[in-house]
Scaffold this active site. Sequence first.
Site, mmCIF file in Angstrom:
data_model
loop_
_atom_site.group_PDB
_atom_site.id
_atom_site.type_symbol
_atom_site.label_atom_id
_atom_site.label_comp_id
_atom_site.label_asym_id
_atom_site.label_seq_id
_atom_site.Cartn_x
_atom_site.Cartn_y
_atom_site.Cartn_z
ATOM 1 N N ARG A 1 -25.936 -2.914 5.828
ATOM 2 C CA ARG A 1 -25.492 -4.400 5.462
ATOM 3 C C ARG A 1 -25.986 -5.227 6.648
ATOM 4 O O ARG A 1 -26.098 -6.373 6.523
ATOM 5 C CB ARG A 1 -23.776 -4.510 5.673
ATOM 6 C CG ARG A 1 -23.221 -4.235 4.392
ATOM 7 C CD ARG A 1 -22.931 -5.452 3.682
ATOM 8 N NE ARG A 1 -22.612 -5.228 2.374
ATOM 9 C CZ ARG A 1 -21.269 -5.250 1.955
ATOM 10 N NH1 ARG A 1 -20.466 -5.868 2.709
ATOM 11 N NH2 ARG A 1 -21.198 -5.058 0.678
ATOM 12 N N LYS B 1 0.873 -1.165 0.013
ATOM 13 C CA LYS B 1 -0.028 -0.087 0.104
ATOM 14 C C LYS B 1 0.890 1.490 -0.067
ATOM 15 O O LYS B 1 1.909 1.450 0.738
ATOM 16 C CB LYS B 1 -0.886 -0.214 1.134
ATOM 17 C CG LYS B 1 -2.004 0.491 1.061
ATOM 18 C CD LYS B 1 -3.172 0.328 1.979
ATOM 19 C CE LYS B 1 -4.515 1.121 2.035
ATOM 20 N NZ LYS B 1 -5.825 0.777 2.606
ATOM 21 N N GLU C 1 -19.837 -5.981 8.915
ATOM 22 C CA GLU C 1 -21.019 -5.378 9.661
ATOM 23 C C GLU C 1 -21.828 -6.114 10.349
ATOM 24 O O GLU C 1 -22.436 -5.873 11.386
ATOM 25 C CB GLU C 1 -21.561 -4.304 8.890
ATOM 26 C CG GLU C 1 -20.566 -3.139 8.561
ATOM 27 C CD GLU C 1 -19.538 -3.509 7.361
ATOM 28 O OE1 GLU C 1 -19.724 -4.591 6.828
ATOM 29 O OE2 GLU C 1 -18.804 -2.573 7.114
HETATM 30 C C1 TPP Z 1 -19.021 -2.883 3.790
HETATM 31 C C2 TPP Z 1 -17.923 -1.771 3.726
HETATM 32 N N1 TPP Z 1 -17.446 -1.490 5.215
HETATM 33 C C3 TPP Z 1 -16.456 -0.770 5.212
HETATM 34 C C4 TPP Z 1 -15.846 -0.285 4.027
HETATM 35 C C5 TPP Z 1 -14.581 1.030 4.413
HETATM 36 N N2 TPP Z 1 -13.594 0.470 3.749
HETATM 37 C C6 TPP Z 1 -13.262 0.952 2.302
HETATM 38 S S1 TPP Z 1 -11.638 0.581 2.054
HETATM 39 C C7 TPP Z 1 -11.700 -0.506 3.381
HETATM 40 C C8 TPP Z 1 -10.333 -1.406 3.369
HETATM 41 C C9 TPP Z 1 -10.358 -2.460 2.504
HETATM 42 O O1 TPP Z 1 -9.336 -3.140 2.565
HETATM 43 P P1 TPP Z 1 -8.553 -3.644 1.261
HETATM 44 O O2 TPP Z 1 -9.687 -4.602 0.605
HETATM 45 O O3 TPP Z 1 -7.642 -4.798 1.900
HETATM 46 O O4 TPP Z 1 -8.220 -2.678 0.146
HETATM 47 P P2 TPP Z 1 -6.788 -1.844 0.502
HETATM 48 O O5 TPP Z 1 -7.290 -0.610 1.108
HETATM 49 O O6 TPP Z 1 -5.799 -2.453 1.381
HETATM 50 O O7 TPP Z 1 -6.380 -1.564 -0.855
HETATM 51 C C10 TPP Z 1 -12.541 -0.148 4.134
HETATM 52 C C11 TPP Z 1 -12.804 -0.969 5.501
HETATM 53 C C12 TPP Z 1 -16.564 -0.478 2.908
HETATM 54 N N3 TPP Z 1 -16.017 0.316 1.627
HETATM 55 N N4 TPP Z 1 -17.517 -1.358 2.831
#
Ligand code: TPP
Length: 630
Positions: free
Chosen positions: A396, A282, A368
Amino acid sequence: MSTTSYPLLERINDPAELRRLSRAELKLLAGELRAFVLESVSRTGGHLSSNLGTVELTIALHAVFHTPEDRLVWDVGHQTYPHKILTGRRERMATLRQLGGLSGFPQRSESEYDTFGTAHSSTSISAALGMALAARQQGVERHCVAIIGDGAMTAGMAFEALNNAGVADANLLVVLNDNDMSISPPVGALNRYLAQLMSGNFYTRARDVGKNVLKNVPPLLELAKRLEQQAKGMVVPATMFEQFGFNYIGPIDGHDLDSLIPTLENIKDLKGPQFLHVVTKKGQGYKLAEADPVAYHGPGKFDPKIGLVKPATPPKPTFTQVFGQWLCDMAEKDPRLVGITPAMREGSGMVEFEKRFPGRYYDVGIAEQHAVTFAAGMACEGVKPVVAIYSTFLQRAYDQLIHDVALQNLPVVFALDRAGLVGADGATHAGAYDIPFVRCIPNMAMACPADERECRQLLTTAYEQNHPVAVRYPRGSGVGVAPLEGLEGLPYGRGEVRREGRRVAILAFGTLLYPALQAAERLDATVANMRWAKPLDAELLLRLARTHEALVTVEEGAVMGGAGSAVCEALNAAGITLPVLQLGLPDVFIEHGDPARLLAMQGLDAAGIEGSIRGRFGSGSVTAPGRAAA
Ligand SMILES: Cc1ncc(C[n+]2csc(CCOP(=O)(O)OP(=O)(O)O)c2C)c(N)n1
Ligand SMILES: CC(=O)[C@@H](O)[C@H](O)COP(=O)(O)O
Ligand SMILES: [Mg+2]
């Protein structure tokens, strides 16, 4: 907009042009693309670290697959800026997340390359599987690829899809983009498992088995041998994904086009569900983001040479910070309190709480539904859970809210952040529906604080109840009413009159109280700060109804089924007939843009409220001060 030159990138207006480049040129393109992403996001704000991490993966996917006929489904979609740039939207990146500009997420209406709208996580495997099986049903030959992060992979929905895909015999490729990060460091057993897959020990033990597995996959054998010689090129059997019915390949270096492209080319020819484990960093390529991917997950504008800087004078505290402070203070007072977040520690203001009360802090991952039922379980045992959750993400967990919490009347507090319009993230993240969907659930109550002080007070009131209560508050800061230090609550289910006026009474639910007060000054209207969408302060409502010609309800939420509807229901039940104007969010999805501007466009600023009231009731009934009708 650009100060740097991007000679190769500027030639790519379509992935077909990218597919004509040599490997060496693709590597140069990756450098330019990364620099462009950094420059562009530093000017607009947006999601940075994840996009810096997907530069090579995006190039490789578009180089190998025949997009848009082949389908790429990006999970969450916050990492799709390189994809947008390579698919004809480079010049529009300057408009990212602004009114009328590019969305920060994939949108079908924006481009044929955006095959599926995303922003809430963990939907990609289901959608790509649906597309793969639809293709089979329609007799179409195409590849369907889901690209999902290690954070998004933790959600139940992703596993539901794997469970289905593994036996559906679909030509589906799942690319796991493993950067060992969610927004904050990832949590849970899956994360530990992925780390184990990366570990040398596991690799050594598994290598022989891996070779045997690969013998059945001739095109990969050569590649596997080559990858084996590379530091990060390990090929191991990942029992978990294989047991789900996938052919597991990886982990491979997601920043190395010489690994990515041949591996994807080989996988492309394989039938059945494939699972490619790609390892990325990242923030890759921008030292500051690599060192602090959390801070650079979604920064505002900044100078890339300097990086993020703290403002000289601290800005007004946000509602999130007010909540975070309240949580710590209440935890200090009541040892039964626990704080629960589904992977939103920073966004929900729980960093300090985790530091001070690590044993009472639960990050359950992007989960969630689980977060809500987990809270219900704790509440059964006398623990006092506070679930901090964005309004949009609580959607959700609706059944869990009803079936596990409300039906059993468990005292869980829901701190509903991002209620109302959120601005740059747009319709996917708007907390528009929580009043309608919460207030119709028996046993549930819902508070709508008008400012920071009330937010703290109403959190306390919510916490003191013996049933579930949601407290909704918006993104960002309010009018700047400093919270009191103590932990006194406000009376449960009671509102207050903030301005005495004539003829029209405005009933405000939440932070729109303040523009309503401004409008009322010009209209000489009464204003009530209702504070609770449920229970409604029926006594106050009926008094105002009996002493005014008309009522106006104002809320930053969907009008349909919202607090205004609750008012109409209560009047109806009491047999009172009088005109009610309901102001709030209309029955359309509101796209990204500056939040104040968006509110004004919906007529929810002071001028808009005043205008709507005049428009509905006319100047005969409602007049400006000094021109009052006799
Ligand atoms: C249902 C839901 N819960 C929480 C989020 C908030 N959220 C957006 S990106 C993220 C982290 C995602 O991690 P990853 O899939 O590993 O992607 P990275 O950011 O590491 O590229 C979160 C928790 C979301 N978009 N959707
Ligand atoms: C992609 C995603 O869901 C989050 O990164 C979200 O954009 C965060 O929003 P806030 O900036 O309101 O915390
Ligand atoms: Mg990740």
